[in-house]
Design a protein around this motif. Structure first.
Motif, PDB file in Angstrom:
ATOM      1  N   TYR A   1       8.503   5.580  -4.527  1.00 21.75           N
ATOM      2  CA  TYR A   1       7.967   5.395  -3.179  1.00 21.75           C
ATOM      3  C   TYR A   1       6.524   4.922  -3.242  1.00 21.75           C
ATOM      4  O   TYR A   1       5.763   5.316  -4.140  1.00 21.75           O
ATOM      5  CB  TYR A   1       7.987   6.711  -2.403  1.00 21.75           C
TER       6      TYR A   1
ATOM      7  N   ASP B   1       2.805   5.385  -1.999  1.00 16.93           N
ATOM      8  CA  ASP B   1       2.134   6.662  -1.756  1.00 16.93           C
ATOM      9  C   ASP B   1       2.121   7.046  -0.280  1.00 16.93           C
ATOM     10  O   ASP B   1       2.245   8.234   0.058  1.00 16.93           O
ATOM     11  CB  ASP B   1       0.695   6.606  -2.271  1.00 16.93           C
TER      12      ASP B   1
ATOM     13  N   LYS C   1       5.380   9.016   0.671  1.00 14.33           N
ATOM     14  CA  LYS C   1       5.866  10.129  -0.149  1.00 14.33           C
ATOM     15  C   LYS C   1       5.838  11.422   0.649  1.00 14.33           C
ATOM     16  O   LYS C   1       4.870  11.727   1.338  1.00 14.33           O
ATOM     17  CB  LYS C   1       5.003  10.261  -1.406  1.00 14.33           C
ATOM     18  N   GLY C   2       6.930  12.167   0.549  1.00 14.85           N
ATOM     19  CA  GLY C   2       7.049  13.425   1.279  1.00 14.85           C
ATOM     20  C   GLY C   2       7.543  13.265   2.699  1.00 14.85           C
ATOM     21  O   GLY C   2       7.868  14.256   3.355  1.00 14.85           O
ATOM     22  N   ARG C   3       7.606  12.030   3.204  1.00 19.55           N
ATOM     23  CA  ARG C   3       8.082  11.789   4.574  1.00 19.55           C
ATOM     24  C   ARG C   3       9.362  10.964   4.607  1.00 19.55           C
ATOM     25  O   ARG C   3      10.211  11.176   5.466  1.00 19.55           O
ATOM     26  CB  ARG C   3       7.008  11.054   5.385  1.00 19.55           C
TER      27      ARG C   3
ATOM     28  N   THR D   1      12.839   9.285   2.646  1.00 14.21           N
ATOM     29  CA  THR D   1      13.790   9.506   1.564  1.00 14.21           C
ATOM     30  C   THR D   1      14.774   8.342   1.500  1.00 14.21           C
ATOM     31  O   THR D   1      15.436   8.038   2.493  1.00 14.21           O
ATOM     32  CB  THR D   1      14.577  10.808   1.767  1.00 14.21           C
TER      33      THR D   1
ATOM     34  N   ASN E   1      10.943  10.621   8.291  1.00 17.79           N
ATOM     35  CA  ASN E   1      10.524  11.788   9.056  1.00 17.79           C
ATOM     36  C   ASN E   1       9.004  11.757   9.269  1.00 17.79           C
ATOM     37  O   ASN E   1       8.295  11.020   8.582  1.00 17.79           O
ATOM     38  CB  ASN E   1      10.913  13.070   8.325  1.00 17.79           C
ATOM     39  N   SER E   2       8.544  12.566  10.210  1.00 18.11           N
ATOM     40  CA  SER E   2       7.105  12.659  10.493  1.00 18.11           C
ATOM     41  C   SER E   2       6.488  11.274  10.657  1.00 18.11           C
ATOM     42  O   SER E   2       5.436  10.969  10.080  1.00 18.11           O
ATOM     43  CB  SER E   2       6.398  13.420   9.363  1.00 18.11           C
TER      44      SER E   2
END
Length: 122
Positions: A60, A62, A65-67, A69, A84-85
């Motif tokens: 991903y 940066d 990342k974390g949001r 998928t 998401n988010s």
């Protein structure tokens, strides 16, 4: 010749979620890595995420990342991007691309879809 068709874009409020899909024609889907890219107004198309042929390698940018998928279903010839988010700065036309994994991560692809618009309101 492979054709890629994206769907799932739309208008969403900041903090919301969308799932993009990219369906591929033909029999070679499982032999190729897949990626997602985006192009905001007045900007170049940028890499977002890539997934290898069997899903074993994922990368991903940066900023997502974390949001976001990325996933794929080789039985359905489809790659997904769960977002998401979401933030207003995620607003762009999102494209899926097909090529070798390293080529996608480097920022380009051999085959492109037509794109789907994602708009995130603040």
């Amino acid at each position: 010749q492979v054709q890629l068709v994206e769907s799932g874009g739309g208008l969403v409020q900041a903090g919301g979620s969308l799932r993009l899909s990219c369906a591929a024609s033909g029999r070679t889907f499982g032999r190729n890595a897949m990626g997602w890219f985006r192009q905001a107004p007045g900007k170049e198309r940028d890499f977002v995420a890539a997934i290898s042929r069997n899903g074993g390698s994922i990368y991903y940018v940066d900023s997502v990342k974390g949001r976001f998928t990325i996933s794929r279903d080789n039985a359905k010839n489809t790659v997904y991007l769960q977002m998401n988010s979401l933030k207003p700065e995620d607003t762009a036309v999102y494209y899926c691309g097909q090529d070798q994994y390293s080529t996608l991560v480097a920022g380009t692809a051999r085959t492109w879809g037509q794109g789907t618009q994602v708009t995130v309101s603040s």
